[in-house]
Motif scaffolding. Structure first.
Motif, short mmCIF file in Angstrom:
data_model
loop_
_atom_site.label_atom_id
_atom_site.label_comp_id
_atom_site.label_asym_id
_atom_site.label_seq_id
_atom_site.Cartn_x
_atom_site.Cartn_y
_atom_site.Cartn_z
N PHE A 64 -35.00 105.61 39.44
CA PHE A 64 -34.30 107.76 39.65
C PHE A 64 -35.03 108.09 41.52
CE2 PHE A 64 -35.00 111.83 39.84
CZ PHE A 64 -33.63 112.26 39.55
N ILE A 65 -36.36 107.57 41.76
CA ILE A 65 -36.42 107.82 43.11
C ILE A 65 -35.96 107.24 44.42
CG2 ILE A 65 -38.48 108.06 44.89
CD1 ILE A 65 -40.35 108.64 42.38
N HIS A 66 -35.13 105.66 43.76
CA HIS A 66 -35.35 105.04 45.14
C HIS A 66 -32.88 105.44 44.51
CE1 HIS A 66 -38.56 104.59 46.87
NE2 HIS A 66 -39.20 103.73 46.47
N ARG A 67 -33.25 106.16 44.08
CA ARG A 67 -31.28 106.02 43.30
C ARG A 67 -30.21 106.26 44.32
NH1 ARG A 67 -33.04 110.93 42.23
NH2 ARG A 67 -32.37 112.81 43.33
N PHE A 68 -30.80 107.10 45.41
CA PHE A 68 -29.80 106.56 46.31
C PHE A 68 -30.56 106.18 47.91
CE2 PHE A 68 -29.59 111.18 44.73
CZ PHE A 68 -28.98 111.47 44.77
N ASN A 69 -31.75 104.87 48.03
CA ASN A 69 -31.21 104.67 48.92
C ASN A 69 -32.31 102.80 48.13
OD1 ASN A 69 -34.47 105.70 47.83
ND2 ASN A 69 -35.22 105.44 50.27
N ARG A 70 -31.66 102.27 47.02
CA ARG A 70 -32.17 101.67 46.15
C ARG A 70 -31.40 99.92 47.05
NH1 ARG A 70 -31.32 102.78 41.89
NH2 ARG A 70 -29.27 102.21 41.12
N PRO A 71 -32.01 99.62 48.02
CA PRO A 71 -31.15 98.18 47.89
C PRO A 71 -31.03 97.29 47.45
CG PRO A 71 -33.84 97.93 49.67
CD PRO A 71 -33.73 99.76 47.89
N PRO A 72 -30.67 96.06 47.59
CA PRO A 72 -30.44 95.18 45.97
C PRO A 72 -31.81 94.32 46.37
CG PRO A 72 -28.62 94.02 48.23
CD PRO A 72 -29.14 95.54 48.42
N ILE A 73 -31.93 94.18 44.78
CA ILE A 73 -33.25 93.35 44.45
C ILE A 73 -32.86 91.65 44.68
CG2 ILE A 73 -34.67 92.31 42.62
CD1 ILE A 73 -34.47 95.53 41.00
N THR A 74 -33.74 91.09 45.72
CA THR A 74 -33.35 89.97 45.50
C THR A 74 -34.12 88.81 45.12
OG1 THR A 74 -34.28 89.84 47.83
CG2 THR A 74 -32.52 90.08 47.97
N PHE A 75 -34.17 88.00 45.07
CA PHE A 75 -35.38 86.54 44.33
C PHE A 75 -36.27 86.13 45.72
CE2 PHE A 75 -36.29 82.38 44.62
CZ PHE A 75 -36.88 82.25 43.06
N SER A 76 -36.42 86.73 46.18
CA SER A 76 -37.40 86.68 47.50
C SER A 76 -38.19 87.64 46.76
CB SER A 76 -36.70 86.63 49.20
OG SER A 76 -36.48 87.84 49.77
N THR A 77 -37.67 89.20 46.66
CA THR A 77 -38.52 90.19 46.61
C THR A 77 -38.97 90.43 45.41
OG1 THR A 77 -36.66 91.45 47.66
CG2 THR A 77 -37.84 92.51 46.43
N ILE A 78 -38.19 89.21 43.83
CA ILE A 78 -38.82 88.89 42.76
C ILE A 78 -40.47 88.53 43.23
CG2 ILE A 78 -38.86 88.06 40.91
CD1 ILE A 78 -37.52 90.97 40.61
#
Length: 353
Positions: free
Chosen positions: A56-70
Motif C-alpha cells: 500500500f505504501i509503494h502503490r504509486f511507485n512500485r517497480p516490477p518484482i524481478t527474480f534478482s530482487t527475490i
C-alpha cells in the motif's frame, strides 16, 4: 545538513527500538525460550503486517518484482540468520562454562569494527567514493576511525565512577588471558560476524539500488527469515513445548519484536540506508553504545564511568565528521545536477528569443 535530518532522527529512533528489543529478548531467552523460535514468531508476524502495508505504501511507485530482487532478499535473510547464529551461539562455541565479563567486553569491542569493515566494502564496491584530495572523503574516513576509537574507549576503559548506580559492580570476574585459545577463537568468530554484518548492509544497498521500494524489500526479508528459521527450528527443536508462548512475557516480547524490531527498526534503517548509503547507517553502531549507557544509567541503575564519558565524546566528534562529509556529498551532487540543468534552460531561453 537539512537532507540528513530525517535519516538522523530515524536512525536514533531505530537504535532506541533495537536497545529495547535486546533487553526484552534476552530476558525471555534467559527463561528458556528458543532463540530461533523467537525469530520465527516475530518475523512471521512482521511479514503478515508488512504484506498489505508495504504494497500500500509503494502503490504509486512500485517497480516490477524481478527474480534478482527475490534472490537478493533471500541472501539478505541468510546473512541475517548467520549473523544471528554467530552472536547467539558464540558463548556455546567458545566459552563453554560461562559467558563472563571479559567475553562480553570482547564481543562489544569487536562489533565496533562494523563501521570500518562497512566503509572498506562500500569503497571496494563503489558505493562510497574515496579520494584523499576530496574534503568530504577525508572527513568520512577519519570520522569513521575516530568513532571506532571512541567505541573502543567506551568499551575497554572504565575509569573512576562519575555517577554511582544502584546495581552492584561485578568485580569478581577476571579477564581471560590473551593466550587462551578460546579467547582467540572467540575473536575470530566475532571478526567473521562483523564481516557478515557489513556484507548485509552492502547487499541491502545493492538490492535497494535495483528495487527502490524499501518496505517491500523489508517484507521479503522478514518473509525469508521466517521460512529459514522455521526450517532450522524443525531440525534443532524437537520439543513441542518449546513452541509455547506462555508465560505472557513471551507473547508480549514477540509482539514488540515484530512491530518495533522488524517492521519499525528494520524498515526505518532500510529507508535511511536507501537515502544515505550503508556507511551512514553503520555509524550508528557506536552511537548505540551511548544510547545503551544512558538507558543503563537512567533506568537500570548502572554506574556512569569516566571511560563512558570520554568514549561518548570521541564518538560524537567522529560521528559529526561523517555527517559533515555526507552533507558535503549531498551538496556536491545537488550542484552537479543544477549544472546539468542550466545549459538546457539557457537553450530554451535562446529558442524563445
Amino acid at each position: 545538513m537539512g537532507k540528513l535530518t530525517l535519516p538522523f532522527v530515524g536512525m536514533i529512533m531505530a537504535e532506541l527500538a533495537q536497545v529495547g528489543l535486546i533487553i526484552l529478548s534476552k530476558q525471555v531467552m534467559a527463561k528458556g525460550m528458543s532463540s530461533f523460535i523467537f525469530i520465527f514468531y516475530s518475523n512471521s508476524l512482521a511479514s503478515l503486517i508488512l504484506l498489505p502495508s508495504s504494497f500500500f505504501i509503494h502503490r504509486f511507485n512500485r517497480p516490477p518484482i524481478t527474480f534478482s530482487t527475490i534472490i537478493g532478499c533471500f541472501f539478505l535473510g541468510l546473512l541475517g540468520q548467520f549473523d544471528f547464529f554467530l552472536l547467539d551461539h558464540l558463548e556455546l562455541i567458545v566459552w563453554i562454562e560461562f559467558f563472563n565479563y571479559s567475553s562480553a567486553t570482547l564481543s562489544t569491542a569487536m562489533l565496533n569494527l562494523v563501521p570500518g569493515f562497512t566503509f572498506v566494502l562500500a569503497v571496494l564496491f563503489r558505493l562510497e567514493q574515496f579520494d584523499w584530495k576530496n574534503s568530504s572523503s577525508v572527513a568520512k574516513s577519519l570520522g569513521t576511525i575516530v568513532s571506532i576509537a571512541g567505541a573502543f574507549i567506551a568499551t575497554l576503559y572504565k575509569g573512576p565512577a562519575i555517577l554511582m548506580g544502584l546495581s552492584p559492580a561485578n568485580s569478581s570476574l577476571q579477564p581471560l588471558s590473551s593466550q587462551d585459545p578460546n579467547w582467540i577463537l572467540g575473536g575470530l568468530f566475532l571478526a567473521l560476524d562483523c564481516v557478515m554484518a557489513s556484507a548485509f548492509l552492502i547487499v541491502q544497498a545493492y538490492v535497494l539500488k535495483k528495487y527502490p521500494a524499501e518496505f517491500i524489500v523489508v517484507f521479503f526479508y522478514c518473509f525469508f527469515v521466517a521460512i529459514q528459521s522455521a526450517v532450522i527450528c524443525l531440525v534443532v527443536e524437537r520439543d513441542i513445548d518449546a513452541w509455547s508462548l506462555e508465560p505472557m512475557q513471551r507473547l508480549l516480547t514477540v509482539l514488540y519484536s515484530a512491530v518495533f524490531g522488524s517492521v519499525f527498526q528494520v524498515g526505518v534503517a532500510t529507508w535511511c540506508l536507501h537515502q544515505t548509503g550503508p556507511v551512514f547507517v553503520c555509524m550508528f553502531k557506536p552511537v548505540g553504545i551511548i544510547i545503551s549507557v544512558v538507558i543503563g544509567v537512567v533506568f537500570l541503575g548502572d554506574a556512569f564511568y569516566l571511560g563512558s564519558l570520554v568514549g561518548a565524546t570521541v564518538i560524537v566528534v567522529g560521528f559529526y565528521s561523517v555527517l559533515w562529509g555526507k552533507a558535503r556529498d549531498i551538496e556536491q551532487v545537488s550542484l552537479e545536477s543544477r549544472g546539468k540543468q542550466t545549459p538546457l534552460l539557457k537553450e530554451n531561453n535562446i529558442e524563445e528569443i
